[in-house]
Write a protein that holds these residues in place. Structure first.
Motif, PDB file in Angstrom:
ATOM      1  N   THR A   1     -16.587  -4.692  16.169  1.00 39.39           N
ATOM      2  CA  THR A   1     -17.136  -5.160  16.854  1.00 39.39           C
ATOM      3  C   THR A   1     -17.300  -5.729  18.066  1.00 39.39           C
ATOM      4  OG1 THR A   1     -16.211  -7.493  15.606  1.00 39.39           O
ATOM      5  CG2 THR A   1     -18.367  -6.169  14.972  1.00 39.39           C
ATOM      6  N   GLY A   2     -16.075  -5.832  18.444  1.00 39.13           N
ATOM      7  CA  GLY A   2     -15.086  -5.244  20.352  1.00 39.13           C
ATOM      8  C   GLY A   2     -14.347  -6.607  20.125  1.00 39.13           C
ATOM      9  N   ALA A   3     -13.834  -7.585  19.237  1.00 37.29           N
ATOM     10  CA  ALA A   3     -12.893  -8.768  19.187  1.00 37.29           C
ATOM     11  C   ALA A   3     -11.746  -7.935  19.958  1.00 37.29           C
ATOM     12  CB  ALA A   3     -12.539  -8.860  17.985  1.00 37.29           C
ATOM     13  N   SER A   4     -11.069  -8.906  20.898  1.00 36.74           N
ATOM     14  CA  SER A   4     -10.010  -8.315  21.989  1.00 36.74           C
ATOM     15  C   SER A   4      -8.314  -8.832  21.125  1.00 36.74           C
ATOM     16  CB  SER A   4     -10.002  -8.247  23.116  1.00 36.74           C
ATOM     17  OG  SER A   4     -10.333  -9.923  23.072  1.00 36.74           O
ATOM     18  N   ARG A   5      -8.787 -10.260  20.155  1.00 33.09           N
ATOM     19  CA  ARG A   5      -7.996 -10.058  19.208  1.00 33.09           C
ATOM     20  C   ARG A   5      -7.536 -10.426  18.141  1.00 33.09           C
ATOM     21  NH1 ARG A   5      -4.712 -15.236  22.759  1.00 33.09           N
ATOM     22  NH2 ARG A   5      -5.394 -13.761  24.186  1.00 33.09           N
ATOM     23  N   LEU A   6      -6.427 -10.335  17.515  1.00 34.52           N
ATOM     24  CA  LEU A   6      -6.907 -10.233  16.228  1.00 34.52           C
ATOM     25  C   LEU A   6      -5.441 -10.953  15.554  1.00 34.52           C
ATOM     26  CD1 LEU A   6      -7.414  -9.491  12.941  1.00 34.52           C
ATOM     27  CD2 LEU A   6      -5.715  -7.084  13.489  1.00 34.52           C
ATOM     28  N   VAL A   7      -5.185 -11.957  15.025  1.00 35.96           N
ATOM     29  CA  VAL A   7      -3.872 -12.303  13.966  1.00 35.96           C
ATOM     30  C   VAL A   7      -3.738 -12.887  12.782  1.00 35.96           C
ATOM     31  CG1 VAL A   7      -2.912 -14.992  14.357  1.00 35.96           C
ATOM     32  CG2 VAL A   7      -4.603 -14.549  16.157  1.00 35.96           C
ATOM     33  N   VAL A   8      -2.846 -12.250  11.585  1.00 33.63           N
ATOM     34  CA  VAL A   8      -2.854 -11.737  10.618  1.00 33.63           C
ATOM     35  C   VAL A   8      -1.975 -13.074  10.256  1.00 33.63           C
ATOM     36  CG1 VAL A   8      -2.442 -10.616   9.025  1.00 33.63           C
ATOM     37  CG2 VAL A   8      -4.012  -9.620  11.012  1.00 33.63           C
ATOM     38  N   VAL A   9      -2.501 -14.208   9.126  1.00 40.75           N
ATOM     39  CA  VAL A   9      -1.077 -14.498   8.239  1.00 40.75           C
ATOM     40  C   VAL A   9      -0.807 -13.453   7.486  1.00 40.75           C
ATOM     41  CG1 VAL A   9      -0.091 -16.448   7.280  1.00 40.75           C
ATOM     42  CG2 VAL A   9      -1.814 -16.603   8.772  1.00 40.75           C
ATOM     43  N   GLY A  10       0.753 -13.013   7.864  1.00 46.13           N
ATOM     44  CA  GLY A  10       1.440 -12.454   7.077  1.00 46.13           C
ATOM     45  C   GLY A  10       2.898 -13.104   5.502  1.00 46.13           C
ATOM     46  N   ALA A  11       3.717 -12.370   5.810  1.00 40.92           N
ATOM     47  CA  ALA A  11       4.654 -12.978   4.780  1.00 40.92           C
ATOM     48  C   ALA A  11       5.879 -12.290   5.643  1.00 40.92           C
ATOM     49  CB  ALA A  11       4.323 -13.022   3.761  1.00 40.92           C
ATOM     50  N   SER A  12       7.079 -13.414   5.442  1.00 35.94           N
ATOM     51  CA  SER A  12       8.191 -12.844   5.155  1.00 35.94           C
ATOM     52  C   SER A  12       8.492 -12.812   3.626  1.00 35.94           C
ATOM     53  CB  SER A  12       9.334 -14.167   5.528  1.00 35.94           C
ATOM     54  OG  SER A  12       9.336 -13.713   7.217  1.00 35.94           O
ATOM     55  N   ILE A  13       9.212 -11.681   2.706  1.00 38.34           N
ATOM     56  CA  ILE A  13       9.178 -11.897   1.490  1.00 38.34           C
ATOM     57  C   ILE A  13      10.986 -11.732   1.106  1.00 38.34           C
ATOM     58  CG2 ILE A  13       9.040 -10.669  -0.109  1.00 38.34           C
ATOM     59  CD1 ILE A  13       6.646 -11.266   0.911  1.00 38.34           C
ATOM     60  N   PRO A  14      11.057 -12.688   0.727  1.00 38.88           N
ATOM     61  CA  PRO A  14      12.626 -13.163   0.504  1.00 38.88           C
ATOM     62  C   PRO A  14      13.476 -12.076  -0.508  1.00 38.88           C
ATOM     63  CG  PRO A  14      11.728 -15.538  -0.303  1.00 38.88           C
ATOM     64  CD  PRO A  14      10.833 -14.307   0.317  1.00 38.88           C
ATOM     65  N   PRO A  15      14.611 -10.733   0.079  1.00 44.71           N
ATOM     66  CA  PRO A  15      14.738 -10.093  -0.926  1.00 44.71           C
ATOM     67  C   PRO A  15      15.445 -10.074  -2.271  1.00 44.71           C
ATOM     68  CG  PRO A  15      16.100 -10.563   0.560  1.00 44.71           C
ATOM     69  CD  PRO A  15      15.172 -11.721   1.111  1.00 44.71           C
ATOM     70  N   PHE A  16      15.712 -11.639  -2.359  1.00 43.61           N
ATOM     71  CA  PHE A  16      16.400 -11.856  -3.468  1.00 43.61           C
ATOM     72  C   PHE A  16      15.601 -12.267  -4.602  1.00 43.61           C
ATOM     73  CE2 PHE A  16      16.677 -15.644  -0.206  1.00 43.61           C
ATOM     74  CZ  PHE A  16      16.056 -16.435  -0.855  1.00 43.61           C
ATOM     75  N   VAL A  17      14.247 -12.258  -4.664  1.00 37.06           N
ATOM     76  CA  VAL A  17      13.113 -13.047  -5.047  1.00 37.06           C
ATOM     77  C   VAL A  17      12.067 -11.719  -5.989  1.00 37.06           C
ATOM     78  CG1 VAL A  17      10.978 -14.458  -5.722  1.00 37.06           C
ATOM     79  CG2 VAL A  17      12.483 -14.980  -4.026  1.00 37.06           C
ATOM     80  N   PRO A  18      12.560 -11.571  -7.415  1.00 35.46           N
ATOM     81  CA  PRO A  18      12.159 -10.598  -7.638  1.00 35.46           C
ATOM     82  C   PRO A  18      10.756 -10.868  -7.876  1.00 35.46           C
ATOM     83  CG  PRO A  18      13.361 -11.476  -9.472  1.00 35.46           C
ATOM     84  CD  PRO A  18      13.717 -12.062  -7.955  1.00 35.46           C
ATOM     85  N   GLY A  19       9.763  -9.290  -8.464  1.00 36.28           N
ATOM     86  CA  GLY A  19       8.534  -9.226  -8.567  1.00 36.28           C
ATOM     87  C   GLY A  19       7.365  -9.338  -7.296  1.00 36.28           C
ATOM     88  N   LEU A  20       8.426  -8.816  -6.282  1.00 35.50           N
ATOM     89  CA  LEU A  20       7.312  -9.392  -5.285  1.00 35.50           C
ATOM     90  C   LEU A  20       6.970  -7.837  -4.605  1.00 35.50           C
ATOM     91  CD1 LEU A  20       8.861 -12.323  -3.600  1.00 35.50           C
ATOM     92  CD2 LEU A  20       6.964 -12.043  -4.864  1.00 35.50           C
ATOM     93  N   ALA A  21       7.020  -6.464  -5.110  1.00 41.56           N
ATOM     94  CA  ALA A  21       7.109  -5.488  -4.332  1.00 41.56           C
ATOM     95  C   ALA A  21       5.891  -5.482  -3.995  1.00 41.56           C
ATOM     96  CB  ALA A  21       8.207  -4.592  -5.555  1.00 41.56           C
ATOM     97  N   SER A  22       4.609  -5.074  -4.935  1.00 40.92           N
ATOM     98  CA  SER A  22       3.125  -5.668  -4.832  1.00 40.92           C
ATOM     99  C   SER A  22       2.790  -6.287  -3.526  1.00 40.92           C
ATOM    100  CB  SER A  22       2.941  -5.646  -6.139  1.00 40.92           C
ATOM    101  OG  SER A  22       2.823  -4.037  -6.907  1.00 40.92           O
ATOM    102  N   TYR A  23       3.096  -6.997  -4.022  1.00 39.27           N
ATOM    103  CA  TYR A  23       2.770  -8.488  -2.996  1.00 39.27           C
ATOM    104  C   TYR A  23       3.447  -7.684  -1.527  1.00 39.27           C
ATOM    105  CZ  TYR A  23       2.678 -13.002  -0.511  1.00 39.27           C
ATOM    106  OH  TYR A  23       2.188 -14.187   0.281  1.00 39.27           O
ATOM    107  N   ALA A  24       4.646  -7.361  -1.472  1.00 36.00           N
ATOM    108  CA  ALA A  24       5.220  -6.704  -0.487  1.00 36.00           C
ATOM    109  C   ALA A  24       4.240  -6.004   0.764  1.00 36.00           C
ATOM    110  CB  ALA A  24       6.415  -6.978  -0.280  1.00 36.00           C
ATOM    111  N   LYS A  25       4.357  -4.982  -0.330  1.00 31.30           N
ATOM    112  CA  LYS A  25       3.391  -3.813   0.281  1.00 31.30           C
ATOM    113  C   LYS A  25       1.865  -3.744   0.960  1.00 31.30           C
ATOM    114  CE  LYS A  25       2.222   0.521  -1.307  1.00 31.30           C
ATOM    115  NZ  LYS A  25       1.816   2.251  -2.718  1.00 31.30           N
ATOM    116  N   GLY A  26       1.225  -4.894  -0.121  1.00 31.68           N
ATOM    117  CA  GLY A  26      -0.044  -5.550   0.471  1.00 31.68           C
ATOM    118  C   GLY A  26       0.159  -6.438   1.673  1.00 31.68           C
TER     119      GLY A  26
END
Length: 321
Positions: free
Chosen positions: A180-205
């Motif tokens: 549609t021609g938007a010129s700017r995109l802002v994404v809310v991503g995440a910093s994934i703590p490496p010491f927290v287990p079970g976040l592999a799929s979340y981090a991949k997304g």
């Protein structure tokens, strides 16, 4: 050569800029971190000017679509967008009229927000973030698209669903923004703590969305006819915010959950350590994330600046009130 754009709300550090010519090289050479004072350093081959910004003219109306706008982070961003324009000095180009559109499955303001004046200044629309045609309809005419959709990796969810609801729900509106021609995109991503287990799929997304913003959105030129002061087509820009745990009050119906009661003291303790690696995973206030998203959406320094990452430490230190 570096060009420094002076920021209205204070100095900014720990912001990663990706030069335009980096898109022709391997991904391993793309990221360049500038830790400095005195403002934001745009991409090295880019001079940021008001004529190349989304908010190019004080008379122009800027349309910002926020996907996930009724959620915990998205509604805070919508509120910050409304207030950001109100708080700008009269001489600032940000004083342009800002039309904020919040898209969600329900298409209405959360109940707790209906009594707040900012919500009445937002257009609430229904939209399925996994439906490409619906996303294009909602994004039509938007200058900026913000995606703030995500789900926590609950144990009863499959790995495929965790990836889907953190990746596709943001990439689909992003691709619609391209169409549609938007010129700017802002994404809310995440910093994934490496010491927290079970976040592999979340981090991949989250990584899929970040790659889209960098490799697809920010590597193309705008198709909406806008030009720079040199008569060239304006390049698109993308900004990815990477907060760790977001501290605030999460609302679920009539229930208010004060996440800040546990997360704010934790952040204060971690700040005393003064270690950047620790601060990269410290809880960040919801208001800081919202303020950073609003500035990334509206301020000149982020226009035509390529790809930008705002990390967690910067969100904590550089976007407080």
């Amino acid at each position: 050569r570096r060009h420094t754009a002076t920021r209205r709300l204070g100095e900014t550090a720990h912001v990663t800029r990706i030069p335009r010519d980096a898109f022709t090289s391997s991904s391993s050479s793309r990221t360049r971190t500038h830790a400095h004072t005195g403002g934001v350093v745009p991409a090295e081959d880019t001079m940021v000017s008001s004529s190349s910004s989304v908010v190019a003219s004080a008379a122009r109306r800027v349309r910002v679509v926020v996907w996930g706008g009724s959620g915990y982070v998205g509604s805070a961003i919508a509120r910050a967008l409304v207030r950001h324009g109100d708080d700008a000095p009269s001489s600032s180009s940000v004083k342009s009229e800002v039309d904020v559109v919040c898209a969600s499955r329900g298409g209405r303001a959360p109940a707790w927000a209906t009594r707040d004046d900012w919500s009445a200044r937002v257009t609430w629309v229904a939209g399925d973030a996994l439906d490409a045609q619906a996303c294009e309809r909602v994004n039509a005419g938007a200058d900026v698209v913000v995606t703030a959709i995500g789900v926590l990796p609950f144990p009863w969810m499959s790995s495929e669903d965790i990836i889907k609801y953190n990746a596709e729900t943001n990439v689909t509106p992003g691709r619609a923004a391209l169409a549609t021609g938007a010129s700017r995109l802002v994404v809310v991503g995440a910093s994934i703590p490496p010491f927290v287990p079970g976040l592999a799929s979340y981090a991949k997304g989250k990584a899929i969305v970040e790659a889209f913003a960098r490799d697809e959105f920010a590597s193309t030129v705008s198709t909406n006819g806008d030009e720079t002061q040199h008569g060239q087509r304006r390049r698109r820009s993308a900004v990815v915010l990477k907060p760790a745990a977001v501290s605030g009050t999460r609302r679920a119906g009539a229930l208010s959950i004060p996440l800040w009661a546990a997360l704010d003291p934790a952040r204060k303790v971690l700040r005393l350590v003064g270690n950047s690696a620790i601060m990269a995973n410290a809880p960040v206030p919801l208001e800081n994330v919202a303020r950073a998203a609003a500035r990334a959406a509206l301020e000149d320094a982020y226009g035509d600046a390529g790809f930008t990452i705002i990390g967690n430490e910067s969100l904590i230190e550089d976007f407080s009130s």
